[in-house]
Design a protein around this motif. Structure first.
Motif, PDB file in Angstrom:
ATOM      1  N   MET A  87     -74.613  69.113 -10.168  1.00 23.83           N
ATOM      2  CA  MET A  87     -73.641  70.015 -10.816  1.00 23.83           C
ATOM      3  C   MET A  87     -73.952  71.467 -10.491  1.00 23.83           C
ATOM      4  N   SER A  88     -75.238  71.788 -10.524  1.00 25.83           N
ATOM      5  CA  SER A  88     -75.672  73.158 -10.235  1.00 25.83           C
ATOM      6  C   SER A  88     -75.326  73.540  -8.787  1.00 25.83           C
ATOM      7  N   GLU A  89     -75.582  72.625  -7.869  1.00 22.98           N
ATOM      8  CA  GLU A  89     -75.283  72.906  -6.446  1.00 22.98           C
ATOM      9  C   GLU A  89     -73.772  73.067  -6.239  1.00 22.98           C
ATOM     10  N   GLU A  90     -73.003  72.218  -6.943  1.00 23.26           N
ATOM     11  CA  GLU A  90     -71.544  72.303  -6.815  1.00 23.26           C
ATOM     12  C   GLU A  90     -71.050  73.668  -7.311  1.00 23.26           C
ATOM     13  N   ARG A  91     -71.586  74.105  -8.475  1.00 21.39           N
ATOM     14  CA  ARG A  91     -71.197  75.406  -9.023  1.00 21.39           C
ATOM     15  C   ARG A  91     -71.610  76.522  -8.054  1.00 21.39           C
ATOM     16  N   GLN A  92     -72.829  76.396  -7.488  1.00 23.97           N
ATOM     17  CA  GLN A  92     -73.293  77.437  -6.550  1.00 23.97           C
ATOM     18  C   GLN A  92     -72.398  77.494  -5.313  1.00 23.97           C
ATOM     19  N   ARG A  93     -71.955  76.321  -4.849  1.00 24.04           N
ATOM     20  CA  ARG A  93     -71.080  76.307  -3.655  1.00 24.04           C
ATOM     21  C   ARG A  93     -69.742  76.961  -3.954  1.00 24.04           C
ATOM     22  N   GLU A  94     -69.241  76.785  -5.181  1.00 27.53           N
ATOM     23  CA  GLU A  94     -67.990  77.462  -5.557  1.00 27.53           C
ATOM     24  C   GLU A  94     -68.162  78.980  -5.447  1.00 27.53           C
ATOM     25  N   TRP A  95     -69.339  79.471  -5.829  1.00 30.82           N
ATOM     26  CA  TRP A  95     -69.583  80.915  -5.842  1.00 30.82           C
ATOM     27  C   TRP A  95     -69.917  81.481  -4.471  1.00 30.82           C
ATOM     28  N   THR A  96     -70.635  80.722  -3.678  1.00 29.52           N
ATOM     29  CA  THR A  96     -71.057  81.260  -2.377  1.00 29.52           C
ATOM     30  C   THR A  96     -70.029  80.962  -1.296  1.00 29.52           C
ATOM     31  N   GLY A  97     -69.148  80.002  -1.576  1.00 25.44           N
ATOM     32  CA  GLY A  97     -68.180  79.603  -0.554  1.00 25.44           C
ATOM     33  C   GLY A  97     -68.822  78.730   0.518  1.00 25.44           C
ATOM     34  N   GLU A  98     -70.088  78.285   0.291  1.00 26.61           N
ATOM     35  CA  GLU A  98     -70.776  77.449   1.282  1.00 26.61           C
ATOM     36  C   GLU A  98     -69.974  76.168   1.520  1.00 26.61           C
ATOM     37  N   GLY A  99     -69.803  75.842   2.783  1.00 26.08           N
ATOM     38  CA  GLY A  99     -69.088  74.609   3.113  1.00 26.08           C
ATOM     39  C   GLY A  99     -67.590  74.824   3.270  1.00 26.08           C
ATOM     40  N   ASN A 100     -67.089  76.016   2.886  1.00 26.15           N
ATOM     41  CA  ASN A 100     -65.659  76.296   3.066  1.00 26.15           C
ATOM     42  C   ASN A 100     -65.359  76.567   4.532  1.00 26.15           C
ATOM     43  N   LEU A 101     -64.272  76.028   4.994  1.00 25.25           N
ATOM     44  CA  LEU A 101     -63.882  76.337   6.378  1.00 25.25           C
ATOM     45  C   LEU A 101     -63.292  77.746   6.408  1.00 25.25           C
ATOM     46  N   PRO A 102     -63.447  78.469   7.526  1.00 21.51           N
ATOM     47  CA  PRO A 102     -62.898  79.827   7.599  1.00 21.51           C
ATOM     48  C   PRO A 102     -61.370  79.831   7.500  1.00 21.51           C
TER      49      PRO A 102
END
Ligand SMILES: O=C(O)C(=O)C[C@]1(C(=O)O)C=C[C@@H](O)C=C1
Length: 94
Positions: free
Chosen positions: A79-94
């Motif tokens: 859950m923590s990693e998922e929340r962090q990815r929402e904030w950092t945009g990690e894994g989002n395609l350009p």
């Protein structure tokens, strides 16, 4: 103690657990900011494993099922990693 009284106690404990989960998630967001600034990846496999080992040991000490406690913490870290990815945009395609 009656069944109702014990249920009320359990309800209070559950509300406390949810407060703690919310606090953990808030800390995860602060961590996301720091990782973003540092250019660090959200997932830190070493820290993840160290944490899971530590909670396993604490559960053994406290005589609660360590395998289940580890599973709970796997979910919390996910859950923590998922929340962090929402904030950092990690894994989002350009
Ligand atoms: O310690 C970190 O680096 C965190 O981002 C926190 C946390 C956690 O929720 O405990 C989340 C992601 C990492 O994979 C390891 C641990």
């Amino acid at each position: 103690m009656t069944i109702e009284e014990v249920r009320e106690e359990i309800d209070r404990i559950d509300a406390g657990i949810i407060d703690l989960i919310a606090a953990r998630q808030a800390a995860a967001v602060r961590m996301a900011h720091e990782k973003y600034l540092a250019g660090a990846a959200v997932r830190d496999e070493r820290r993840r494993e160290a944490l899971l080992k530590k909670v396993f040991e604490i559960a053994v000490e406290k005589q609660v099922d360590p395998v289940q406690v580890r599973r709970i913490f796997e979910i919390l870290i996910d859950m923590s990693e998922e929340r962090q990815r929402e904030w950092t945009g990690e894994g989002n395609l350009p």
